[in-house]
Design an enzyme around this catalytic site. Structure first.
Site, PDB file in Angstrom:
ATOM      1  N   GLU A  85     -70.390 -21.489  14.555  1.00  0.00           N
ATOM      2  CA  GLU A  85     -69.667 -20.327  14.057  1.00  0.00           C
ATOM      3  C   GLU A  85     -69.446 -20.420  12.559  1.00  0.00           C
ATOM      4  O   GLU A  85     -69.518 -19.409  11.842  1.00  0.00           O
ATOM      5  CB  GLU A  85     -68.321 -20.217  14.774  1.00  0.00           C
ATOM      6  CG  GLU A  85     -67.558 -18.915  14.514  1.00  0.00           C
ATOM      7  CD  GLU A  85     -66.630 -18.991  13.288  1.00  0.00           C
ATOM      8  OE1 GLU A  85     -66.083 -17.946  12.900  1.00  0.00           O
ATOM      9  OE2 GLU A  85     -66.461 -20.089  12.724  1.00  0.00           O
ATOM     10  N   GLU A  86     -69.200 -21.628  12.065  1.00  0.00           N
ATOM     11  CA  GLU A  86     -68.852 -21.815  10.656  1.00  0.00           C
ATOM     12  C   GLU A  86     -70.023 -21.582   9.711  1.00  0.00           C
ATOM     13  O   GLU A  86     -69.840 -21.561   8.497  1.00  0.00           O
ATOM     14  CB  GLU A  86     -68.289 -23.224  10.439  1.00  0.00           C
ATOM     15  CG  GLU A  86     -66.969 -23.501  11.148  1.00  0.00           C
ATOM     16  CD  GLU A  86     -65.784 -22.760  10.539  1.00  0.00           C
ATOM     17  OE1 GLU A  86     -65.994 -21.994   9.568  1.00  0.00           O
ATOM     18  OE2 GLU A  86     -64.660 -22.936  11.036  1.00  0.00           O
ATOM     19  N   ASP A 105     -59.017 -25.221  13.271  1.00  0.00           N
ATOM     20  CA  ASP A 105     -60.053 -24.186  13.234  1.00  0.00           C
ATOM     21  C   ASP A 105     -61.355 -24.797  13.784  1.00  0.00           C
ATOM     22  O   ASP A 105     -62.034 -25.526  13.071  1.00  0.00           O
ATOM     23  CB  ASP A 105     -60.234 -23.695  11.801  1.00  0.00           C
ATOM     24  CG  ASP A 105     -61.282 -22.606  11.655  1.00  0.00           C
ATOM     25  OD1 ASP A 105     -61.807 -22.124  12.679  1.00  0.00           O
ATOM     26  OD2 ASP A 105     -61.585 -22.257  10.497  1.00  0.00           O
ATOM     27  N   ASP A 162     -59.832 -17.110  17.722  1.00  0.00           N
ATOM     28  CA  ASP A 162     -60.011 -17.869  16.482  1.00  0.00           C
ATOM     29  C   ASP A 162     -58.681 -17.926  15.756  1.00  0.00           C
ATOM     30  O   ASP A 162     -57.744 -17.199  16.096  1.00  0.00           O
ATOM     31  CB  ASP A 162     -61.090 -17.232  15.596  1.00  0.00           C
ATOM     32  CG  ASP A 162     -61.852 -18.256  14.760  1.00  0.00           C
ATOM     33  OD1 ASP A 162     -61.257 -19.294  14.391  1.00  0.00           O
ATOM     34  OD2 ASP A 162     -63.042 -18.032  14.473  1.00  0.00           O
TER      35      ASP A 162
END
Length: 350
Positions: A205-206, A176, A228
């Site tokens: 993004e996280e 991920d 994703d």
């Protein structure tokens, strides 16, 4: 496997926490060399490699996959040299016990461990205590004075784990979303598009889809597709098929919704049609929670049709995230086919 496993291994073993994706960015720029007609990096660190369309270059498609992995930032160093951290991204603290980490100090990387007290010394209340990130201490095996000289508040900490083949799976610390970043890079090398494609490796993004939101202002695509991972809870601990979301080995997942977005029906129907025409294994994804860069593009620069292709992943946000290599092949094939058949003439308005 029909893909470059060595590149996948390099991407997933490299470290790049939110806001500090430098090492991944270097790999992405290297892989775009000779592939993209133009490569640029913005002030946040997003990298965009553009391939000009041969027939309809004014129609633009943005494809996004994020570079960052969940990690930590140093917030305190004790007098005895133990490092305390603040989370960058969504951690389950239970998976942090007895893990190896890397502290990225200004003068070089330092190996460390997150220790766990042995059960012999724990009282009943200690064993029942809920794990919290704030209770994590990184042991660098150095004196307190040495650690305070070499480690500073703000230094980044990432997990340390090799990527391995396990049966039909590939497993490691940052599938991920490096496995989707890899998918994007592989597709960029294979496409011969009629329309202009912007391949975007995004940051942060996280911690709230920040890179994609900023990029959605700078780019003005006619269509946006995000890549994703998605949840594959096809494991004994879950027990209910309804909670599985996707199954490993059943193909690439075409997203219908997640916690941040409902994809454009015309976009996901075309993806499904392409998969069936090209005989590419696929499954449909309904993810109850979580967000992806798909929403970052949908929420900026006006109303945009968006879609997403996902790779099923077991054990998400751990150091043993696991994907099926057949699903990776399918995701690469599907993304390539969707982009190669995009003419700019499909009507995605609702």
């Amino acid at each position: 496997m029909s893909f470059d496993y060595d590149l996948l291994k390099e991407l997933t073993e490299a470290q790049g926490a939110p806001g500090y994706e430098d090492r991944i960015r270097d790999i992405v720029r290297r892989e775009f060399d000779g592939v993209a007609d133009d490569v640029r990096t913005d002030a946040m660190g997003n990298v965009v490699g553009t391939i000009e369309g041969s027939e309809n270059p004014d129609y633009e498609v943005a494809v996004a996959a994020h570079m960052d992995e969940i990690g930590f930032m140093v917030k305190h160093v004790t007098d005895d040299g133990f490092v305390q951290v603040d989370a960058l991204g969504g951690w389950d603290p239970r998976v942090l016990r007895a893990q190896r980490v890397t502290v990225h100090a200004s003068e070089g990387d330092l190996p460390g461990v997150i220790g766990s007290p042995p059960p012999h010394t724990q009282k009943e209340e200690d064993r029942e205590k809920k794990d919290e990130v704030e209770d994590v201490y990184v042991d660098l095996g150095l004196s307190g004075e040495t650690v305070q000289e070499r480690v500073a508040v703000g230094d980044i900490v990432t997990m340390s784990q090799e990527t391995e083949r396990v049966g039909d799976l590939v497993t490691g610390k940052s599938m991920d979303d490096r496995i989707c970043l890899f998918t994007m890079l592989e597709a960029a090398k294979r496409v011969d598009p009629d329309v202009t494609i912007h391949f975007a490796a995004t940051v942060q993004e996280e911690v709230g889809l920040r890179g994609a939101k900023a990029l959605g202002v700078d780019l003005d695509p006619d269509l946006a597709v995000a890549l994703d991972v998605t949840v594959a809870n096809d494991i004994p601990q879950i027990g209910s098929d309804a909670k599985a979301v996707t199954d490993l080995g059943d193909g690439a997942a075409i997203k219908l919704k997640d916690g941040s977005v409902i994809t454009n029906p015309k976009v996901h129907r075309r993806m499904r049609s392409v998969a069936e025409t090209e005989d590419i294994p696929y499954q449909m994804e309904v993810l109850p929670a979580g967000g992806t860069d798909t929403a970052g593009f949908q929420n900026t620069h006006g109303a945009k049709p968006v879609g997403a292709i996902s790779i099923p992943l077991r054990y998400m946000h751990t150091v043993t995230e696991a994907a099926n290599t057949d699903d990776v092949d399918a995701a690469i094939d599907l993304l390539t086919a969707v982009l190669d058949t995009e003419t700019g003439e499909h009507d995605y308005t609702l």
